[in-house]
Design an enzyme around this catalytic site. Structure first.
Site, mmCIF file in Angstrom:
data_model
loop_
_atom_site.group_PDB
_atom_site.id
_atom_site.type_symbol
_atom_site.label_atom_id
_atom_site.label_comp_id
_atom_site.label_asym_id
_atom_site.label_seq_id
_atom_site.Cartn_x
_atom_site.Cartn_y
_atom_site.Cartn_z
ATOM 1 N N CYS A 125 0.854 -1.182 0.000
ATOM 2 C CA CYS A 125 0.000 0.000 0.000
ATOM 3 C C CYS A 125 0.889 1.231 0.000
ATOM 4 O O CYS A 125 2.117 1.111 0.047
ATOM 5 C CB CYS A 125 -0.962 0.010 1.173
ATOM 6 S SG CYS A 125 -0.172 0.297 2.725
ATOM 7 N N ARG A 130 4.630 -3.668 3.563
ATOM 8 C CA ARG A 130 3.814 -4.278 4.605
ATOM 9 C C ARG A 130 3.577 -5.787 4.416
ATOM 10 O O ARG A 130 2.438 -6.231 4.231
ATOM 11 C CB ARG A 130 2.486 -3.530 4.741
ATOM 12 C CG ARG A 130 2.681 -2.062 5.016
ATOM 13 C CD ARG A 130 1.397 -1.328 5.238
ATOM 14 N NE ARG A 130 0.801 -1.596 6.536
ATOM 15 C CZ ARG A 130 -0.330 -1.056 6.965
ATOM 16 N NH1 ARG A 130 -0.992 -0.232 6.192
ATOM 17 N NH2 ARG A 130 -0.801 -1.326 8.154
ATOM 18 N N ARG A 405 -11.868 6.382 5.645
ATOM 19 C CA ARG A 405 -11.475 5.106 6.257
ATOM 20 C C ARG A 405 -11.256 5.263 7.753
ATOM 21 O O ARG A 405 -11.426 4.305 8.496
ATOM 22 C CB ARG A 405 -10.149 4.616 5.649
ATOM 23 C CG ARG A 405 -10.240 3.922 4.340
ATOM 24 C CD ARG A 405 -8.883 3.293 3.998
ATOM 25 N NE ARG A 405 -8.384 2.534 5.127
ATOM 26 C CZ ARG A 405 -7.101 2.424 5.467
ATOM 27 N NH1 ARG A 405 -6.168 3.009 4.762
ATOM 28 N NH2 ARG A 405 -6.744 1.716 6.513
#
Ligand SMILES: CC(=O)N[C@H]1[C@@H](OP(=O)(O)OP(=O)(O)OC[C@H]2O[C@@H](n3ccc(=O)[nH]c3=O)[C@H](O)[C@@H]2O)O[C@H](CO)[C@@H](O)[C@@H]1O
Ligand SMILES: C=C(OP(=O)(O)O)C(=O)O
Length: 426
Positions: A125, A130, A405
């Site tokens: 991302c 990650r 989000r």
């Protein structure tokens, strides 16, 4: 796609409610998969990420009903009542997992309860690659066989997981949470060494304990879990969002405002309070939460670290605030390799920031100017909002879905404190 328009220059003043923590709520929701009884989670924030995970859980067989509760003037929170008599699908498909990395948290519970799970790899991302290798190595240490197949993690433990020692080479919040949930239903004792100490991990441990799990040491770097055969239902309120708290504290300070953050818990952000104080911001605990007031701000050096250090999730917001300070600040990011995506956008607003590898030199100025900017990730987006509140003239922040989000009703909360801010739909 929605955009946010802000005309800067107004001092924020008044009070603003702090919601339940997104990053606590997500693992807590995944914990509903661990029991065939009912888990009621209270004080859930109204966020896109919560809905994304809810959709994934329903797909695994979770029955979910929602209650909307008023918790103060104009402020509502949600409770989910979740029950999973049976996990109807052990597959977490790419289409749902790719929307949010935290979806990988269903791996531990499904594997522990069903002896198998197939979960899409979440992928990279904006803030870094990650990987989930620590999650997978941890599951292997508990006896799972893991294969990667077509972008999916295929995990099997047909005879159940077996407790063991898991030593994390570095701190991972998500891997600690996934292992905590898996170990709760494993046979025998698991020791998580170099575990994450974040308040969200502690909140998860408290909920699991309310469900009958035997856990010692949550909040320290060694967590001991004595596996049990089954977990039962519970009612659990989600802790206040320390990242939302820090964000609005920095927004208030950047506008040299005076704001009370209702429901905030300053003891969860001691390092942040220390840095704000060093920068000249007054932070006081109040009966209702925390008051933040600033007249002048000076430069201060910041390095992100795992809890109890300064959180990476507040680095971008702190940078926006310090871009308005008197003097220079050095901000060093040690958690994610690419979490400076906000720098070019802040620079477009006149911020004086130079990047040197994992550090940013910020030379403060009171002359930020509004501009059209692009949000790249969740915390980067809100850092642009903070800079815009302090800047002269109009800013339009594009790609607001990132903001949705993690921040509920951001424009309503800021407008109630005097900001000139509106959402432009479309
Ligand atoms: C939903 C949620 O709670 N998200 C938070 C959680 O993310 P998340 O749990 O994904 O973050 P981690 O603590 O796991 O990541 C820390 C570092 O470890 C690396 N890593 C992690 C796991 C792994 O298996 N291998 C590996 O290399 C990551 O790429 C990162 O560089 O903690 C981060 C660090 O506080 C926060 O920024 C996120 O907001
Ligand atoms: C990075 C974040 O979230 P996630 O781990 O869900 O991407 C965040 O909350 O800042």
């Amino acid at each position: 796609m929605d955009r946010i328009r802000i005309t800067g220059g107004n001092r924020l003043s008044g009070s603003l409610p702090i919601a339940g923590a997104k990053n606590a709520a997500l693992p807590l929701m995944a914990a509903a998969l661990l029991t065939d009884e009912t888990l009621e989670l209270q004080n859930l924030p109204l966020l896109a990420d919560i809905d994304t995970l809810a959709n994934l859980l329903v797909q695994h067989g979770v029955t979910l009903t929602m209650k909307s509760v008023g918790v103060g003037e104009g402020h509502r929170s949600r409770s989910f009542v979740m029950s999973t008599p049976e996990i109807t699908s052990t597959v977490a498909p790419y289409d749902l997992v790719r929307k949010m990395r935290a979806s990988v948290l269903v791996l531990g519970p499904i594997l522990a309860r069903c002896g198998e799970a197939k979960v899409s790899l979440p992928g990279g991302c904006a803030i870094g690659t990650r990987p989930v290798d620590l999650h997978l190595k941890g599951m292997q240490a508990l006896g799972a066989e893991i294969e990667l197949d077509g972008g999916y993690v295929v995990a099997r433990a047909p005879k159940g997981l077996i407790g063991d020692e898991v030593v994390f080479p570095f701190v991972s919040v998500g891997a600690t949470e996934n292992l905590l949930m898996a170990a709760a239903l494993a046979k025998g004792e698991t020791r998580l060494v170099n575990a994450a100490r974040e308040p969200e991990v502690v909140d998860l441990a408290h909920c699991l304990m309310a469900m009958g799990a035997k856990i010692e040491g949550a909040g320290t770097d060694v967590i001991k879990i004595q596996g049990v055969d089954r977990l039962h239902g519970a009612v659990h309120p989600v802790i206040a969002d320390r990242i939302e708290t820090g964000t609005y504290a920095m927004a208030a300070a950047a506008t040299r405002g005076d704001v009370e953050l209702i429901g905030a818990r300053p003891e969860m952000i001691k390092s942040v309070v220390e840095h704000l104080t060093l920068a000249g911001v007054t932070v006081e605990k109040t009966d209702a939460g925390m008051r933040v007031k600033a007249d002048e701000i000076r430069g201060v050096d910041v390095m992100t670290e795992p809890f109890p250090g300064f959180p990476t999730d507040l680095q971008a917001q702190m940078m926006a605030m310090l871009a308005t300070a008197d003097g220079a600040s050095m901000i060093t990011e040690t958690i994610f390799e690419n979490r400076f995506m906000h720098v070019p956008e802040l620079t477009r607003m006149g911020a004086n920031i130079n990047l040197h590898g994992r550090s940013a030199m910020v030379r403060g100025s009171r002359d930020l100017k509004g501009a059209e900017v692009m949000a790249t990730d969740l915390r980067a987006s809100v850092s642009l909002v903070i800079a815009a509140l302090a800047a002269k003239g109009e800013t339009v922040v594009n790609r607001v879905y990132h903001l949705d989000r993690g921040y509920e009703r951001v424009e309503d909360k800021l407008a109630a404190c005097g900001a000139d801010i509106e959402r432009i739909s479309g």
